[in-house]
Design a protein around this motif. Structure first.
Motif, short mmCIF file in Angstrom:
data_model
loop_
_atom_site.label_atom_id
_atom_site.label_comp_id
_atom_site.label_asym_id
_atom_site.label_seq_id
_atom_site.Cartn_x
_atom_site.Cartn_y
_atom_site.Cartn_z
N ARG A 1 -35.90 14.68 -19.19
CA ARG A 1 -36.06 14.46 -20.64
C ARG A 1 -36.85 13.19 -20.91
NH1 ARG A 1 -30.39 16.12 -20.56
NH2 ARG A 1 -30.22 18.25 -21.35
N GLU A 2 -36.59 12.16 -20.12
CA GLU A 2 -37.33 10.91 -20.30
C GLU A 2 -38.81 11.09 -19.98
OE1 GLU A 2 -37.24 6.29 -18.60
OE2 GLU A 2 -35.76 7.79 -17.94
N SER A 3 -39.10 11.88 -18.95
CA SER A 3 -40.51 12.13 -18.61
C SER A 3 -41.21 12.93 -19.70
CB SER A 3 -40.60 12.87 -17.28
OG SER A 3 -40.02 14.16 -17.37
N ILE A 4 -40.51 13.87 -20.33
CA ILE A 4 -41.11 14.64 -21.43
C ILE A 4 -41.42 13.72 -22.60
CG2 ILE A 4 -40.68 16.46 -23.11
CD1 ILE A 4 -39.03 17.89 -20.98
N THR A 5 -40.45 12.87 -22.95
CA THR A 5 -40.66 11.95 -24.07
C THR A 5 -41.77 10.96 -23.76
OG1 THR A 5 -38.32 12.14 -24.62
CG2 THR A 5 -39.53 10.30 -25.58
N ASN A 6 -41.77 10.41 -22.57
CA ASN A 6 -42.80 9.44 -22.20
C ASN A 6 -44.17 10.09 -22.15
OD1 ASN A 6 -40.89 7.42 -22.00
ND2 ASN A 6 -40.62 7.67 -19.78
N GLU A 7 -44.22 11.34 -21.71
CA GLU A 7 -45.51 12.03 -21.64
C GLU A 7 -46.15 12.16 -23.03
OE1 GLU A 7 -48.15 15.53 -21.96
OE2 GLU A 7 -46.09 15.39 -22.72
N LYS A 8 -45.35 12.47 -24.03
CA LYS A 8 -45.89 12.59 -25.39
C LYS A 8 -46.33 11.23 -25.92
CE LYS A 8 -43.09 16.62 -26.57
NZ LYS A 8 -42.04 17.18 -27.47
N LEU A 9 -45.50 10.21 -25.70
CA LEU A 9 -45.86 8.88 -26.21
C LEU A 9 -47.11 8.33 -25.52
CD1 LEU A 9 -42.31 7.23 -26.41
CD2 LEU A 9 -43.71 8.07 -28.30
N ILE A 10 -47.14 8.47 -24.19
CA ILE A 10 -48.29 7.96 -23.44
C ILE A 10 -49.56 8.71 -23.79
CG2 ILE A 10 -49.24 7.69 -21.12
CD1 ILE A 10 -46.38 7.17 -20.15
#
Length: 428
Positions: free
Chosen positions: A387-396
């Motif tokens: 979940r953290e990687s999904i969120t970070n992927e969108k932000l980045i």
């Protein structure tokens, strides 16, 4: 004939059963040439008596066995209940407590709540009782003189024990070492499963880009991420006895997908099939799809290793030999130690049984590695990481797109200023 009929019709009970049986057998031998066999075989009273006697004997055996199994069943119930308790991963505070100098006092004070110690109550009590019986018998013969002189004292030379003690020690060491190697193999298998699942999820996040003009691709990607997160949980439920599959997966999967998986004969492989079909429906380049499909081999390999550890224990002959060796050792230990210890054979047998059976019990417990691992927390950490990687992927991605737009606008501004200056020079 009259005598036979009277005997066959007489009332039966438990006290006179053997008497009437002997009389009936003698009369049957005398009158068998004269009487047809059905008069003895088909007598309803005899059949009722035999059936009632068999039922009473059966009930007596069942009640006796149930009484003898009270303590073992109680100990096994506690052990199985503790086996289903969720393990936790260590943090820094746990390690500080683990290596504390007070750990010996803490471990000794918690002995009565240990499942290993509680599971040892049946064998330790049994062999200590045998030692007490042997000590009482020998004292009654030699010291108290309660029995006639022809009763022998139970004693023997300790030489056989001195010769077989190294063999028992090696047997226990090899048994425990083999169990720990299985525990280590299970831990490594789950490390590969978690690492492979995390890498698979990362590549899906990086390869499948969400676009506003392709809602179908986004929906399939979201479902694919759910299946990836559900796989280690399904494998955990598959290898741990008593797991609640519905409770563990209802917050990860939709109801219709969960119903299909619950109806499958092999649930982890059913989730892999969901993942494979989702990859086929995604709009991807064939090279990216091939790379993602190659990651499924890691999931299949994890299932194979876990099922092999579950289905193939340490060779049963080795386990049986260890158990029989320990039983014979402690049955004869009071006889061997009587000349040197007398009544001290009782606490000596207690200490020996508690120590050696404890080593054997630890080997049996870690032989099945998966209940010993903190798989619930490992799966939760994996879910949080995905979940953290999904969120970070969108932000980045949004931040990089913003930087890309800024760089384009700045480059366009620079080009415009350069063009304006060039035009000014030509005009000049």
């Amino acid at each position: 004939m009259k005598e036979v009929s009277n005997i066959s019709n007489c009332p039966f009970n438990l006290s006179s059963f053997s008497h009437y049986t002997s009389i009936s057998s003698r009369v049957l031998r005398i009158y068998s040439p004269l009487l047809p066999p059905y008069k003895f075989i088909t007598n309803p009273k005899n059949n009722n008596v035999c059936s009632s006697l068999k039922s009473q004997n059966k009930e007596t055996v069942i009640s006796l066995s149930s009484i003898l199994r009270v303590i073992p069943d109680w100990a096994d119930g506690i052990k199985e209940e503790r086996m289903q308790k969720k393990r936790s991963l260590y943090n820094h505070e746990d390690w500080v407590q683990h290596r504390s100098s007070l750990r010996h006092v803490r471990h000794f004070m918690s002995s009565l709540s240990s499942r290993v110690v509680l599971s040892l109550i049946p064998p330790v009590v049994a062999f200590t009782s045998v030692a007490a019986v042997v000590a009482t018998y020998n004292s009654a013969v030699s010291t108290w003189h309660l029995l006639p002189d022809f009763f022998p004292i139970l004693r023997a030379s300790p030489l056989p024990y001195q010769l077989t003690a190294p063999a028992l020690a090696l047997l226990l060491v090899f048994r425990t070492e083999a169990s720990y190697s299985r525990f280590e193999e299970g831990r490594k298998a789950w490390t590969k499963v978690i690492a492979g699942t995390s890498e698979f999820a990362r590549q899906v996040v990086a390869s499948v880009v969400d676009r506003s003009d392709n809602d179908t691709n986004t929906a399939i990607k979201n479902a694919l991420m759910q299946y990836i997160m559900a796989f280690p949980v399904a494998l955990k439920c598959h290898v741990i006895y008593g797991s609640d599959f519905v409770k563990d997966l209802q917050h990860l999967l939709d109801e219709d997908d969960l119903a299909v998986i619950l109806g499958a004969p092999h649930r982890p492989r059913c989730i892999i099939e969901f993942i494979s079909q989702s990859l086929q429906l995604l709009h991807l380049e064939e090279s990216k799809r091939s790379v993602l499909e190659s990651k499924l081999s890691c999931l299949h390999e994890g299932i194979g290793v876990c099922e092999q550890l579950m289905g193939i224990p340490i060779p049963l002959s080795y386990t049986r030999l260890t158990s029989r060796f320990l039983v014979l050792w402690h049955l004869t230990l009071p006889i061997i130690l009587w000349d040197d210890c007398n009544w001290i054979v009782v606490p000596a047998t207690f200490i020996s049984a508690a120590s050696l059976f404890c080593i054997e019990e630890v080997g049996v417990l870690i032989e099945e590695p998966f209940p010993m691992l903190a798989l619930d927390e490992v799966c939760d950490m994996l879910h949080n990481s995905i979940r953290e990687s999904i969120t970070n992927e969108k932000l980045i991605r949004n931040q990089l797109l913003a930087k890309k737009k800024c760089s384009r606008s700045s480059s366009n501004t620079a080009r415009g200023s350069m063009k304006h200056s060039t035009i000014g020079r030509h005009n000049f």
